[in-house]
Write a protein that holds these residues in place. Structure first.
Motif, short mmCIF file in Angstrom:
data_model
loop_
_atom_site.label_atom_id
_atom_site.label_comp_id
_atom_site.label_asym_id
_atom_site.label_seq_id
_atom_site.Cartn_x
_atom_site.Cartn_y
_atom_site.Cartn_z
N CYS A 116 0.97 -1.24 0.26
CA CYS A 116 0.06 0.00 -0.06
C CYS A 116 0.99 1.37 -0.04
CB CYS A 116 -0.83 -0.13 1.09
SG CYS A 116 -2.28 -1.15 0.94
N ASP A 117 0.43 2.21 -0.78
CA ASP A 117 1.14 3.28 -1.16
C ASP A 117 0.36 4.55 -0.95
OD1 ASP A 117 2.52 5.49 -2.44
OD2 ASP A 117 1.55 4.94 -4.56
N ALA A 118 0.59 5.18 0.39
CA ALA A 118 -0.33 6.28 0.88
C ALA A 118 0.06 7.60 0.35
CB ALA A 118 -0.73 6.39 2.24
N HIS A 119 -0.89 8.34 -0.27
CA HIS A 119 -0.22 9.69 -0.83
C HIS A 119 -1.03 10.73 0.19
CE1 HIS A 119 -1.12 13.03 -4.59
NE2 HIS A 119 -0.17 13.23 -3.49
N PHE A 120 -0.31 11.40 0.78
CA PHE A 120 -0.99 12.29 1.68
C PHE A 120 -0.99 13.63 1.19
CE2 PHE A 120 0.23 8.79 4.20
CZ PHE A 120 -0.94 8.37 5.02
N MET A 121 -2.20 14.28 0.62
CA MET A 121 -2.42 15.59 0.33
C MET A 121 -3.12 16.43 1.55
SD MET A 121 -3.94 14.40 -3.35
CE MET A 121 -4.34 12.72 -2.66
N VAL A 122 -2.39 16.73 2.45
CA VAL A 122 -2.71 17.01 3.61
C VAL A 122 -1.66 18.14 4.09
CG1 VAL A 122 -3.91 14.78 4.45
CG2 VAL A 122 -1.53 15.17 5.08
N THR A 123 -2.14 18.98 4.97
CA THR A 123 -1.24 20.27 5.68
C THR A 123 -0.45 19.62 6.75
OG1 THR A 123 -3.09 21.58 5.24
CG2 THR A 123 -1.64 22.42 6.66
N ASN A 124 -0.68 18.45 7.43
CA ASN A 124 -0.17 18.20 8.40
C ASN A 124 0.21 16.85 8.55
OD1 ASN A 124 1.05 17.60 10.99
ND2 ASN A 124 -0.84 18.06 12.29
N PRO A 125 0.94 16.11 7.50
CA PRO A 125 1.40 14.70 7.47
C PRO A 125 1.90 14.00 8.58
CG PRO A 125 2.81 15.97 6.40
CD PRO A 125 1.95 17.06 6.66
N GLU A 126 2.58 15.08 9.63
CA GLU A 126 2.85 14.23 10.91
C GLU A 126 1.98 13.76 11.71
OE1 GLU A 126 4.00 17.61 10.13
OE2 GLU A 126 5.80 18.04 10.75
N PHE A 127 0.75 14.13 11.47
CA PHE A 127 -0.24 13.66 12.47
C PHE A 127 -0.53 12.02 11.89
CE2 PHE A 127 -4.76 12.76 12.17
CZ PHE A 127 -5.33 12.83 13.60
N TYR A 128 -0.38 11.97 10.59
CA TYR A 128 -0.71 10.74 9.86
C TYR A 128 0.49 9.87 10.23
CZ TYR A 128 -4.51 13.19 7.99
OH TYR A 128 -5.79 13.73 7.65
N SER A 129 1.74 9.97 9.97
CA SER A 129 2.67 9.27 10.22
C SER A 129 2.95 8.85 11.47
CB SER A 129 4.01 9.90 9.73
OG SER A 129 4.25 11.12 10.12
N ASP A 130 2.36 9.68 12.53
CA ASP A 130 2.59 9.11 14.12
C ASP A 130 1.55 8.01 14.01
OD1 ASP A 130 4.37 10.67 15.06
OD2 ASP A 130 3.12 11.95 15.95
#
Ligand code: DX5
Ligand code: ZN
Length: 216
Positions: free
Chosen positions: A62-76
């Motif tokens: 799975c390859d997730a493409h984060f079109m988000v302002t705060n990717p740190e929230f998601y990587s955590d």
């Protein structure tokens, strides 16, 4: 062989298990998950609980493409959950190198994405030596089904030259408006990984294996 990344944005979400299973016997597939936060882009999709379920029930990376302002929230939230590739937007992060170094402890592959108006020379040598994937957006991020932007070809050529010069080995991934008409030229000039949503899932008659081989 070119990796093809079906973008699940265009799949039938209410029947996602059978959509995922339709790719079980196809090689060199990454499932492309488009995460939108309604802020970095106007559209909104899904977040960590759905990402985790897709990882759990799919046979491909799975390859997730984060079109988000705060990717740190998601990587955590997603560390240790089996996500293969984590791609964030260059435009969203002030110190991308520092961020990539933290991501490297938690994900096997890290990608950086540039929007159509971001030029390749904004990516430093140091960054290109660290990264595993450069995702070149060939449409404005936010929606599937848009027309391919032609200046993407120049960016692929530039990235390939930089890669040779730096002796680095990042993949060049293209996302947006990919179809059987432009795929041949994209692969020929150096794309390693093609994301395709509408072309695969909205093909008529629906035959995913055939759609993928016609892109390849
Ligand atoms: C757009 C997304 C793409 C999109 C591609 O913001 O990043 O992954 O799903 O869809 P198509 O192939 O329909 O252009
Ligand atoms: Zn995408």
């Amino acid at each position: 062989m070119t990796i093809i990344s079906p973008s699940l944005l265009a799949c039938d979400f209410l029947n996602i298990q059978s959509e995922l299973n339709a790719f079980d016997n196809i090689d060199n597939i990454w499932f492309h998950l488009d995460i939108m936060d309604g802020h970095f882009v106007p559209n909104l999709t899904f977040g960590p609980p759905i990402i985790e379920l897709i990882i759990k029930y799919s046979k491909h990376k799975c390859d997730a493409h984060f079109m988000v302002t705060n990717p740190e929230f998601y990587s955590d939230l997603l560390k240790g959950k089996g996500l293969y590739n984590f791609t964030f937007h260059f435009e969203a992060i002030a110190s991308p190198i520092k961020y990539i170094q933290t991501l490297k402890n938690n994900f096997p592959s890290i990608g950086i994405s540039i929007k159509p108006n971001t030029i390749v020379s904004e990516l430093s040598d140091e960054l290109l030596k660290l990264i595993d994937v450069v995702l070149v957006m060939s449409v404005e991020p936010g929606f599937g089904g848009q027309a391919f932007i032609e200046n993407t070809f120049t960016k692929i050529i530039e990235l390939k030259l930089r890669r040779e010069k730096l002796k680095s080995n990042f993949q060049i991934q293209i996302d947006g408006g990919v179809n059987d008409k432009n795929a041949h030229d994209l692969i020929k000039i150096g794309a390693d990984n093609l994301v395709a949503g509408s072309y695969i899932f909205k093909n008529n008659p629906v035959d995913y294996a055939k759609a993928i081989s016609s892109i390849r």
